[in-house]
Write an enzyme that holds these catalytic residues in place. Sequence first.
Site: not given
Ligand code: PEP
Ligand code: MG
Length: 838
Positions: A460, A567, A603, A697, A720-721, A731, A768
């Site tokens: 993050h 977020r 979200r 995700e 990302n997830d 991650r 996203c």
């Molecule tokens: C993701 O997982 O790509 C996402 C946009 O959510 P976050 O990064 O907040 O987990």
């Molecule tokens: Mg995510």
Amino acid sequence: MHNNNNELILSAPLSGPVLTLAKVPDPVFASGAMGDGIAIDPLNNTLHAPCAGVVVHVARTGHAVTLRADNGAELLLHLGLDTVDLQGSGFSILVEEGARVSNGDALLRFDQDLVARSCKSLVSLLILTNSQDFQVLPITLKSVKVGEPLLHIVPKAVNGARAEEQGLGDEVRGQIRITHRGGLHARPAALIRQTAQLFTSKSQLHFAEKSASCDSLTGLMGLGIGEQDEVQVSSRGADANAALQALLNALSSAVNDDRHAAAPTPIVQRSRVAEAGVLHGVCAAPGLVGGPLFQLAALQLPEDTGGHMAEAQHQVLNTALEQVRSEIRGTLAHARKQNNLEEEQIFAAHLAFLEDPTLLEAAHQSIDQDSAATHAWSQSIEAQCKVLQTLGNPLLAERANDLRDLKQRVLRVLLGQDWHYDVPAGAIAAAHELTPSDLLQLCEQGVAGLCMAEGGATSHVAILARGKGLPCLVALGSSLLEQPQGQVMVLDADGGRLELIPDSERLEQVAHAQREHLQRRARQQLHAHHPALTLDGLRVEVAANVASSSEAADALKGGADGVGLLRTEFLFVDRQTAPDEQEQRQAYQAVLDAMGDKSVIIRTIDVGGDKQLDYLPLPAEANPVLGLRGIRMAQVRPELLDQQLRGLLQVSPLNRCRILLPMVSEVDELLHIRQRLDALCVELGIALRPELGVMIEVPAAALLAEQLAEHADFLSIGTNDLSQYTLAMDRDHAGLAARVDALHPALLRLIAQTCSGAAKHQRWVGVCGALASDPLATPVLIGLGIRELSVSPPQIGEIKERVRQLDAAQCQRLSTSLLDLGSAAAVRHACHQHWPLS
Ligand code: PEP
Ligand code: MG
């Protein structure tokens, strides 16, 4: 022999001015690491016994003698500083080990001129090496003559009773050779301490002419014991024999030697120094900058003006220490559960540091001398760091990093809200790992870039750094923290390089590239407010990922077609209580207001996993990222989600607000929220239903995209997830950061499947996750069917420009062929070939 534990007056062993230890120009003695005591700058040439006793140790080099007095006090008499280097020259020892001496007997003679000329100082020490059992009270701090009263030695009360009343019994001793690779560094020292604490007896380790209590981690490490050194262990007390045996066993068994061979330090070294003068890391936010390095661990506290209530400061320090200990205990328990031995040992050592009597006593003593708790803690850590760094053992010197880490942790708790960085604008900030709130502060102070020893590219903090347009490298390894403060460096985040000693030509080149970058940005900005159409006329929405209304306002200024991801968890973190329905409504409304007439995708809260809230205790998880996170929270805390949905439903105009659900893995989760939304709308008298989307995700969601799309208004891929769960790579894992790459063909297949599933129900799909902000990926995503890219705000103009250079039909043709490649690297290579970056 039996100790009588009586009080004892020590007479001066030398004639000359008396100094407190703090004035001795040697960090090891001055910090009290060897024990409490006193120093004399000698005017005579003979060292005398300060009391009657037995000579328990004579240094091979003749410059020091240890006596055990009849009350059990052990006294190291050390002539001069660094005199061990003279290898005996200038010294003649007059006694033998084991001999009994009377008060005033001559112990050694020395050649004053020779010793004074060849060593650092003649200042000599009288150190009580078992200070944990006795207290030292100076009788005079003026000049003394041999035989005059100097120190009062008083046995310490143990648990309210004098040691003598406990019947401590005889001392038992043993000898052993150290086989721990690298010597007695933090982890084996922590093991020794743990072992000693299993017994009521008091044990000590003796090496060269120094001794340390086995209760003190820093004391043990301060002995500077190397591999293959021979040490003595002494134990005294009811279970002395058992304690001695256990300690000898612990000292002889090598702790995790194999791991050690591979990684000689517990804080994992993972920087690859492929080129001299360059540290390699992983790009978490792109950019190229030059500037002076600012090590955050080296932050200065504000001046301590004194006048404190000592009691309150003791209390404050104890509370802060306990808080950090309990955090570390949590990490430790987690590491144990995961069978992560290496992590377990690191944190066990950290915990031991925080319980270390030497460190704690030093800190509390400075509080008694009118230091603030912050300064007292900081000084006591720095004194120990100096001790470790002067021992000449690189492994022990590296432990100073661990201590400084703990210094920061405790200081943060002590300073609470007042914690702030004071970093010069334009600096490249370096830290072990930063938190999101650290980053926001640094950003406000105008830092030019960030680099971290640990961390992952989709953490993050990385997301925030991208949002701020702040170049950021992670996973640079612990050598980052050893780089000199103020050294001008080049942070080439795109290339994953931190150049440690750039020459003036390189700095000029970087400055030039920065100027060009700014010009390019300005050019892109000229067209950023126009829609992004491909050469063949396909419209791609370029929206922004934001965390607040001010970021939304910036995004709108930057040309965003909307907010693709708000977020909301950023509204919930760094506070003591959850925001209520009204506060939430206002926060969401503010984002809508900031975006003019554009739509905003909000979200629902995605906590759990690595994002924990103090006021929302979720069950402890063996595997937090596979546990109750994202939408699964509706299962355990439905009222929280309802509260958020209520807040969302009351924004206006509601048709500009789209709701997005994180971590969905099956259709029922979506249907359940639809039902809740219907029920809440009825309750609130709202006729309109906001659009409801699902994040893709987890692989299950991508594979079920068609079924989800039947009930969802849109899908948004969280790369990302999706990378984390598809590749089974954490991650935030610094060691895997370079491999958690969403351009992996497996992910591309999932993205393709998501788009074709959604197309069956005429739903649009966005991205996203961080992949949307990567211009190399833009043609692939468009080719696979993505119609909305939600990017970090500083990149809106850049991604729009990229879209305008592409032909969607060609993207579609070529991207299908990428699905057959074998790795992310192969995909990246092909992308460079097909769609070179300008
Ligand atoms: C993701 O997982 O790509 C996402 C946009 O959510 P976050 O990064 O907040 O987990
Ligand atoms: Mg995510």
